[in-house]
Design an enzyme around this catalytic site. Structure first.
Site, PDB file in Angstrom:
ATOM      1  CG  ASP A 100      43.589  39.295  37.608  1.00  0.00           C
ATOM      2  OD1 ASP A 100      44.577  38.546  37.658  1.00  0.00           O
ATOM      3  OD2 ASP A 100      43.538  40.291  36.857  1.00  0.00           O
ATOM      4  CG  HIS A 295      44.651  33.767  38.145  1.00  0.00           C
ATOM      5  ND1 HIS A 295      45.021  34.450  39.287  1.00  0.00           N
ATOM      6  CD2 HIS A 295      44.182  34.711  37.283  1.00  0.00           C
ATOM      7  CE1 HIS A 295      44.809  35.750  39.114  1.00  0.00           C
ATOM      8  NE2 HIS A 295      44.294  35.926  37.910  1.00  0.00           N
TER       9      HIS A 295
END
Length: 324
Positions: A100, A295
């Site tokens: 991320d 994610h």
């Protein structure tokens, strides 16, 4: 077993989780809204493979220092923390892995200091493709005014929403339930805030336990969200600061891993960047897209991520490669 301590790096205190194998140093950089705890599955696996593994709570997160000034969260400060951490550990070189927001830190660490970072892996976020203008400015010019990056810009607004009920915030953002369309969740509806699209009454996904969620919640209750949001408030400034690296390549051995259902790579821009990784990463060893994963890939699918990282890091630190 990993241990924890606070170490001084780049002029600030960084809380770190550490498992010291005898091999090369590997630094794990987490994203938003996360902690060094996000690497709980990778730290023991990489240490068992012989690496000296260190995962900090990044600047502004958890038990690490959170400077007040928004400008203290530029990409130079964030990379500077990782450089300082390597030095504070008494090492000359390291391999760096990021997920991320930690991925841009890892990519830029490799870009800025190839003398220190001998290999780089990025999870979920592709390497930097420095575009033709300031990202937030380009969004406005394109008629977009409600992207979540924009919502995060005004100090106090997102903080107020997220800190009203931290347990609910973390359950929605990390748990990801109640999201009919993850891509739509990146756009903030007027008057509804970032969390207005979701509900918090669904069970957690199998990879995130109530104890895990409680750990994240407790830390963000103490730290608040301002430090992490300040990373977003430097997006345009980072574009300006990185002008000298326009069209630069990251030439160290590299690895990219993402979940096939991750909204970051399924959108038009993200998909294009994933298809063009070699433009920035001429020594890309593998591009791994994990079916069924979203994610939070290293938490969702730790076995596959660990196997890929161990293989990559072993190859990158083979006897033919320079080592500390």
């Amino acid at each position: 077993m990993s241990t924890t301590r606070v170490i001084k790096a780049n002029g600030i205190d960084l809380f770190i989780r550490e498992a010291a194998g005898q091999g090369p140093l590997v630094v794990l950089c987490h994203g938003w809204p996360e902690l060094s705890y996000s690497w709980r599955h990778q730290i023991p696996a990489l240490a068992a493979a012989g690496f000296h593994v260190v995962a900090p709570d990044m600047r502004g997160f958890g038990q690490s220092a959170a400077p007040l000034d928004v400008s203290a969260y530029s990409i130079f400060d964030l990379v500077g923390d990782v450089v300082g951490l390597v030095q504070a550990l008494g090492k000359a070189r390291a391999m760096v892995v990021g997920h991320d927001w930690g991925a841009p830190v890892a990519w830029h660490a490799a870009l800025f200091r190839p003398d220190i970072f001998t290999a780089v892996a990025g999870l979920s976020v592709p390497p930097p493709f420095r575009g033709r203008g300031r990202p937030l400015e380009l969004l406005r010019q394109g008629g977009i005014t409600n992207f979540y990056w924009q919502y995060f810009q005004s100090p106090g607004v997102a903080e107020g929403e997220f800190e009203q009920d931290v347990a609910r915030t973390m359950r929605i953002v990390l748990g990801g339930r109640g999201l009919a369309d993850p891509n739509a969740a990146m756009f903030v509806q007027e008057g509804k805030g970032f969390l207005g699209h979701a509900t918090a009454d669904e069970p957690l996904p199998a990879w995130l336990s109530e104890d895990d969620l409680a750990h994240f919640t407790e830390n963000f209750r103490k730290s608040g969200f301002r430090g992490g949001l300040n990373w977003y408030r430097n997006i345009d400034r980072n574009w300006e600061l990185t002008a000298p690296w326009q069209d630069a390549q990251i030439r160290q051995p590299s690895l990219f891993i993402a979940g096939a259902q991750d909204a970051v790579i399924t959108g038009l821009i993200g998909a294009k960047r994933v298809n063009e990784l070699e433009r920035v990463l001429p020594n890309l060893t593998r591009k791994i897209i994990i079916d069924g994963a979203g994610h939070w890939v290293q938490q969702e699918r730790p076995d596959e991520v660990n196997a890929a990282l161990v293989r990559f890091l072993r190859e990158a630190s083979s006897p033919s490669a320079a080592r500390d």
